[in-house]
Design an enzyme around this catalytic site. Structure first.
Site, short mmCIF file in Angstrom:
data_model
loop_
_atom_site.label_atom_id
_atom_site.label_comp_id
_atom_site.label_asym_id
_atom_site.label_seq_id
_atom_site.Cartn_x
_atom_site.Cartn_y
_atom_site.Cartn_z
N TYR A 84 49.18 12.62 5.36
CA TYR A 84 48.80 11.27 4.53
C TYR A 84 49.64 11.42 3.24
O TYR A 84 50.14 12.33 2.72
CB TYR A 84 47.47 10.84 4.24
CG TYR A 84 46.88 12.09 3.21
CD1 TYR A 84 46.84 12.14 2.00
CD2 TYR A 84 46.07 13.31 3.62
CE1 TYR A 84 46.35 12.96 1.19
CE2 TYR A 84 45.85 14.31 3.06
CZ TYR A 84 45.77 14.20 1.49
OH TYR A 84 45.44 15.02 0.81
N CYS A 85 50.01 9.99 2.61
CA CYS A 85 50.68 9.87 1.44
C CYS A 85 50.23 8.40 0.78
O CYS A 85 49.49 7.84 1.54
CB CYS A 85 52.44 10.00 1.70
SG CYS A 85 52.98 8.74 2.97
N THR A 86 50.79 8.15 -0.21
CA THR A 86 50.42 6.93 -0.95
C THR A 86 50.42 5.95 -0.14
O THR A 86 49.53 4.86 0.09
CB THR A 86 51.09 6.71 -2.20
OG1 THR A 86 51.28 7.90 -3.00
CG2 THR A 86 50.66 5.39 -2.68
N CYS A 121 54.96 9.94 5.15
CA CYS A 121 54.59 10.35 6.19
C CYS A 121 55.57 10.47 7.31
O CYS A 121 55.41 11.27 8.18
CB CYS A 121 53.14 9.82 6.32
SG CYS A 121 52.06 10.54 5.29
N ILE A 127 47.27 6.25 1.94
CA ILE A 127 45.95 6.52 1.32
C ILE A 127 45.48 4.89 0.90
O ILE A 127 44.37 4.56 0.75
CB ILE A 127 45.96 7.24 0.20
CG1 ILE A 127 46.49 8.91 0.69
CG2 ILE A 127 44.53 7.57 -0.60
CD1 ILE A 127 46.84 9.61 -0.33
#
Length: 186
Positions: A39-41, A46, A69
């Protein structure tokens, strides 16, 4: 990010995504035979990270959090994400809960608001609470803190192109070919 993460996750201790491949290469045993959810912002990093992880052929399966996220928090504000979400603008973070999982780098009290290092030309972010900032602890590392105190005592020095500190030692902020092009343009 130090400010937020999912509960019970493995959060690599790296400052920038560009260090992720090195982290993977040095920790292949961590991923061996596991199912991994990245996961990433917003989901973009990702894509690259999961492709790299798949290329190592050690994980059982690699998944990505679709939309990152940010989208997860829109759909599940009281879900499994704790703390704040780091964002890449002057806000530095957005929040969907009141949890503070990070701490002031100086005194260790709960604190989750990044500010730029106070040393001229350093672009690192630092978690420094109001009490410590009031006491003059406003830099990202001891080297920058000492330089900041010296700058306050002396007259302004000539501009530098790169700050050398413990946070950046050995890692170029700008790829060398871009830096050389900039110097040639001056």
């Amino acid at each position: 990010s130090l400010q937020g993460q999912f509960t019970q996750c493995l959060a690599p201790n790296i400052r920038k995504f560009s260090y992720f491949p090195d982290y993977v290469d040095q920790n292949l045993d961590l991923f061996k035979g596991k199912r991994v959810l990245m996961y990433c912002t917003g989901g973009i990093r990702c894509e690259r990270g999961s492709a790299y992880l798949r290329s190592k052929d050690v994980c059982k399966e690699v998944y990505q959090l679709k939309g990152g996220i940010h989208r997860y928090l829109e759909r599940f504000p009281e879900g499994f994400y704790r703390g704040k979400l780091f964002v890449f603008d002057e806000r530095y973070a957005i929040s969907s809960n009141d949890d503070i999982i990070s701490e002031c780098r100086y005194c260790g009290c709960p604190w989750d608001r990044y500010q730029l290092c106070s040393t001229q030309f350093c672009c690192q972010l630092v978690l420094s609470c109001p009490t410590c900032r009031q006491d003059g602890c406003t830099a990202c590392c001891p080297t920058c803190q000492a330089k900041g105190q010296a700058q306050n005592e002396e007259s302004p020095a000539a501009p530098q192109f790169k700050e050398e500190c413990e946070c950046t030692d050995g890692r170029p902020r700008i790829p060398q070919d871009v830096l050389q092009q900039r110097c040639c343009d001056l």
